[in-house]
Design a protein around this motif. Sequence first.
Motif, PDB file in Angstrom:
ATOM      1  N   TRP A  83      20.914  -5.724 -15.254  1.00 40.00           N
ATOM      2  CA  TRP A  83      19.559  -6.231 -15.069  1.00 40.00           C
ATOM      3  C   TRP A  83      18.509  -5.359 -15.748  1.00 40.00           C
ATOM      4  N   THR A  84      18.826  -4.111 -16.031  1.00 39.30           N
ATOM      5  CA  THR A  84      17.841  -3.207 -16.613  1.00 39.30           C
ATOM      6  C   THR A  84      18.463  -2.473 -17.796  1.00 39.30           C
ATOM      7  N   THR A  85      17.605  -1.887 -18.592  1.00 38.13           N
ATOM      8  CA  THR A  85      18.065  -1.032 -19.683  1.00 38.13           C
ATOM      9  C   THR A  85      17.998   0.415 -19.194  1.00 38.13           C
ATOM     10  N   GLY A  86      19.088   1.123 -19.338  1.00 42.37           N
ATOM     11  CA  GLY A  86      19.126   2.495 -18.870  1.00 42.37           C
ATOM     12  C   GLY A  86      19.392   2.565 -17.379  1.00 42.37           C
ATOM     13  N   LEU A  87      19.194   3.757 -16.842  1.00 42.31           N
ATOM     14  CA  LEU A  87      19.423   4.028 -15.424  1.00 42.31           C
ATOM     15  C   LEU A  87      18.087   4.027 -14.696  1.00 42.31           C
ATOM     16  N   LYS A  88      18.007   3.257 -13.622  1.00 43.88           N
ATOM     17  CA  LYS A  88      16.785   3.165 -12.830  1.00 43.88           C
ATOM     18  C   LYS A  88      17.189   3.062 -11.373  1.00 43.88           C
ATOM     19  N   LEU A  89      16.876   4.109 -10.589  1.00 53.98           N
ATOM     20  CA  LEU A  89      17.317   4.175  -9.201  1.00 53.98           C
ATOM     21  C   LEU A  89      16.129   4.445  -8.286  1.00 53.98           C
ATOM     22  N   PRO A  90      15.989   3.660  -7.206  1.00 55.18           N
ATOM     23  CA  PRO A  90      14.917   3.920  -6.231  1.00 55.18           C
ATOM     24  C   PRO A  90      15.375   4.933  -5.186  1.00 55.18           C
ATOM     25  N   PHE A  91      14.462   5.777  -4.733  1.00 56.32           N
ATOM     26  CA  PHE A  91      14.800   6.784  -3.735  1.00 56.32           C
ATOM     27  C   PHE A  91      13.821   6.788  -2.570  1.00 56.32           C
ATOM     28  N   GLY A  92      13.361   5.626  -2.190  1.00 60.30           N
ATOM     29  CA  GLY A  92      12.574   5.505  -0.979  1.00 60.30           C
ATOM     30  C   GLY A  92      11.091   5.781  -1.167  1.00 60.30           C
ATOM     31  N   GLN A  93      10.403   5.855  -0.049  1.00 61.09           N
ATOM     32  CA  GLN A  93       8.944   5.951  -0.035  1.00 61.09           C
ATOM     33  C   GLN A  93       8.477   7.393  -0.180  1.00 61.09           C
TER      34      GLN A  93
ATOM     35  N   LYS B 127       0.818  -1.213   0.000  1.00 59.26           N
ATOM     36  CA  LYS B 127       0.000   0.000   0.000  1.00 59.26           C
ATOM     37  C   LYS B 127       0.849   1.260   0.000  1.00 59.26           C
ATOM     38  N   ALA B 128       2.165   1.126  -0.063  1.00 60.60           N
ATOM     39  CA  ALA B 128       3.051   2.289  -0.068  1.00 60.60           C
ATOM     40  C   ALA B 128       3.391   2.667  -1.515  1.00 60.60           C
ATOM     41  N   ALA B 129       3.808   3.929  -1.691  1.00 67.75           N
ATOM     42  CA  ALA B 129       4.253   4.434  -2.989  1.00 67.75           C
ATOM     43  C   ALA B 129       5.750   4.714  -2.908  1.00 67.75           C
ATOM     44  N   TRP B 130       6.449   4.468  -4.009  1.00 70.55           N
ATOM     45  CA  TRP B 130       7.904   4.551  -4.014  1.00 70.55           C
ATOM     46  C   TRP B 130       8.375   5.444  -5.152  1.00 70.55           C
ATOM     47  N   LEU B 131       9.406   6.251  -4.855  1.00 69.40           N
ATOM     48  CA  LEU B 131       9.980   7.148  -5.854  1.00 69.40           C
ATOM     49  C   LEU B 131      11.048   6.405  -6.650  1.00 69.40           C
ATOM     50  N   VAL B 132      10.996   6.525  -7.967  1.00 67.77           N
ATOM     51  CA  VAL B 132      11.953   5.888  -8.860  1.00 67.77           C
ATOM     52  C   VAL B 132      12.392   6.912  -9.899  1.00 67.77           C
ATOM     53  N   ALA B 133      13.713   7.073 -10.040  1.00 68.75           N
ATOM     54  CA  ALA B 133      14.273   7.990 -11.038  1.00 68.75           C
ATOM     55  C   ALA B 133      14.793   7.170 -12.207  1.00 68.75           C
TER      56      ALA B 133
ATOM     57  N   VAL C  27      -5.669   5.612  -5.926  1.00 75.46           N
ATOM     58  CA  VAL C  27      -4.424   6.302  -5.606  1.00 75.46           C
ATOM     59  C   VAL C  27      -4.751   7.772  -5.399  1.00 75.46           C
ATOM     60  N   THR C  28      -4.351   8.314  -4.232  1.00 73.10           N
ATOM     61  CA  THR C  28      -4.643   9.698  -3.880  1.00 73.10           C
ATOM     62  C   THR C  28      -3.335  10.431  -3.636  1.00 73.10           C
ATOM     63  N   SER C  29      -3.223  11.623  -4.241  1.00 69.98           N
ATOM     64  CA  SER C  29      -2.020  12.429  -4.089  1.00 69.98           C
ATOM     65  C   SER C  29      -2.282  13.599  -3.146  1.00 69.98           C
ATOM     66  N   ARG C  30      -1.334  13.803  -2.216  1.00 67.27           N
ATOM     67  CA  ARG C  30      -1.397  14.962  -1.344  1.00 67.27           C
ATOM     68  C   ARG C  30      -0.340  16.003  -1.720  1.00 67.27           C
ATOM     69  N   HIS C  31       0.292  15.790  -2.862  1.00 71.59           N
ATOM     70  CA  HIS C  31       1.246  16.776  -3.349  1.00 71.59           C
ATOM     71  C   HIS C  31       0.499  18.002  -3.862  1.00 71.59           C
ATOM     72  N   LYS C  32       1.173  19.133  -3.830  1.00 70.40           N
ATOM     73  CA  LYS C  32       0.586  20.348  -4.399  1.00 70.40           C
ATOM     74  C   LYS C  32       0.726  20.378  -5.912  1.00 70.40           C
ATOM     75  N   ALA C  33       1.817  19.777  -6.407  1.00 68.02           N
ATOM     76  CA  ALA C  33       2.053  19.746  -7.854  1.00 68.02           C
ATOM     77  C   ALA C  33       1.722  18.358  -8.393  1.00 68.02           C
ATOM     78  N   ALA C  34       1.609  18.278  -9.714  1.00 67.49           N
ATOM     79  CA  ALA C  34       1.317  17.002 -10.363  1.00 67.49           C
ATOM     80  C   ALA C  34       2.539  16.082 -10.298  1.00 67.49           C
ATOM     81  N   VAL C  35       2.273  14.774 -10.245  1.00 68.37           N
ATOM     82  CA  VAL C  35       3.333  13.774 -10.237  1.00 68.37           C
ATOM     83  C   VAL C  35       3.056  12.758 -11.343  1.00 68.37           C
ATOM     84  N   LYS C  36       4.129  12.142 -11.832  1.00 66.55           N
ATOM     85  CA  LYS C  36       3.990  11.073 -12.815  1.00 66.55           C
ATOM     86  C   LYS C  36       3.814   9.756 -12.073  1.00 66.55           C
ATOM     87  N   LEU C  37       2.749   9.058 -12.417  1.00 66.84           N
ATOM     88  CA  LEU C  37       2.337   7.866 -11.686  1.00 66.84           C
ATOM     89  C   LEU C  37       2.532   6.622 -12.547  1.00 66.84           C
ATOM     90  N   LEU C  38       3.044   5.564 -11.903  1.00 70.32           N
ATOM     91  CA  LEU C  38       3.189   4.261 -12.542  1.00 70.32           C
ATOM     92  C   LEU C  38       2.545   3.230 -11.626  1.00 70.32           C
TER      93      LEU C  38
END
Length: 545
Positions: A422-432, A384-390, A467-478
């Motif tokens: 293991w992946t194509t390109g750069l993919k880095l997780p940055f926590g919850q 049920k958590a959301a995770w940031l991925v760059a 999925v509910t966002s409490r951010h003030k700005a828009a976010v890209k969701l996957l």
Amino acid sequence: MKPASHSSFLPLPWLLAALLGNLQPAFAASATAPGESLQAQSAAQVAPITRVMLYPDSAVVERSVRVKAGDTRIEIPGLPANFSVQALQIDSDGGVRIGETTALDSSRHAPLTAEEARLDAEVKRLKSRIDAIEIDKKAAELELKYLDSLASPSESQRTGQPAATLQTLRQGSIQAQRRILDAEAEKARLQPTLDSLSQDLTRIRPAVNEVRTLRIRVEAPRDGLLRLRYPLADAGWRPAYRATLNADGTGVSLERTAQLAQRTGEDWSRVKLSLVTGRSRNAVTGPVPSPWNIQLRPEYRAEMARAAAYPAAAPVPVPTALRAKEATPEPLFEVAANHGEYSTEYDLSEPLSLPADGRPMNVSLETLRIPVQLQVQVSPRQDKAAWLVATGSLPEGVWPAGEMQLYRNGNYVGSSRWNPAWTTGLKLPFGQDEQIRVSVRPVTARNASSGLIGQSAERQLEDVFTVTSRHKAAVKLLVLEASPVGQDEKIELSSQFKPPVSHQDWDGRRGVVAWEQELKGGASQDFSVEYRIRWPKERQIIGLP
């Protein structure tokens, strides 16, 4: 009555005074602070180390020695005897011609490295002090025993000057006991330091029992330089990375670092160091495949059953020479195999000193600024958590697998094993991302029968993810969902997704679907899934909730 002669007891105070004059602890004069240490002196090297090529699992050491015009033999002592003489490479410049080379090995009786020499001297110094304390304690115990014997009642001790004699005995006894107590306290204070230093000495002492002297025949019509190269196994490096996400989430600062260590038996003091990815170049050819044979298992016959009924013969004892040897020391690093097409070499700009004690040293190699796109990744059914991925493009070059430390907004997020293969390109997780809320609401979960006279069993599943966002700005969701995948042709599947999914078999994962969209600040979005699974009624199905 004739007065008693004083000759039988007058010498007693003199004797006690003489004993008391020597009651100062023998260790007090030589006592020094426990933190003091002797500076280890190392012999000057005839051929100092000038360069080291460090691989993930080994190293190639290069030494240089000056040759004067007219020299006929060069002798290089004090080398660790842990490299193969056959792998030794010698070349020269200045017209110096090289003849035969002889290696003479002998048991070592002195420290090889500066740290080993320092700890060895410190351990010997403390042991000597503790031995002196023990000697002084035993002397005090002997004096106390002698004083006790003088204090026993006798006619000679009760006559003459009993008060002076008793006072002298009392002072002597007090001083002797004080010496014993001081000696025990000093030993108790020094013993933990000695134990700690002894453990450190055991840990850093190189596993090299012999030293080697090289004798090289040369013909030098003029001055020149002789270079020696030899491989060593007990050294290596492993890559590590540090990624920092900038404040606006549009870029990542990726720092490439290296962790170095070696316990070869020789200190590398201010040497030119090069780090090479991949394995050392000792091998000159690759493996050749053997034939791949496929055959059927032999049929089980009656004669085979009878043979199996008899006990098997006892195994032949393994010869001593072929038995497993004692366990070797743990490797410095767990080296991961690098399957890149090319290797990369890093030359450190400044000379580096790396002692032979096995302790890792971190070195920064380079820092890159990489533009990225930040996504919020959600897998509602699993978490049920959301995770940031760059995500971004991986820069050119060889990127071996290594530990990745991750930072966001200046704070440490965590670490993970990063393997770009293991992946194509750069993919880095940055926590919850704690500003995103995820919920799962089951709508339908029912069983049914279908077909002629109920020949098939059917299961219908319907869920809604919010999925509910409490951010003030828009976010890209996957949003990711693992849809059922049939492993039998008799299983019929149908799926419906609202809104339609953006990707099927996301990231090459069979059955994993993905929605990619923008979620505005403060907004919510529903994602519904509906599955119908049908299978033969007489069969049991596995994998349904």
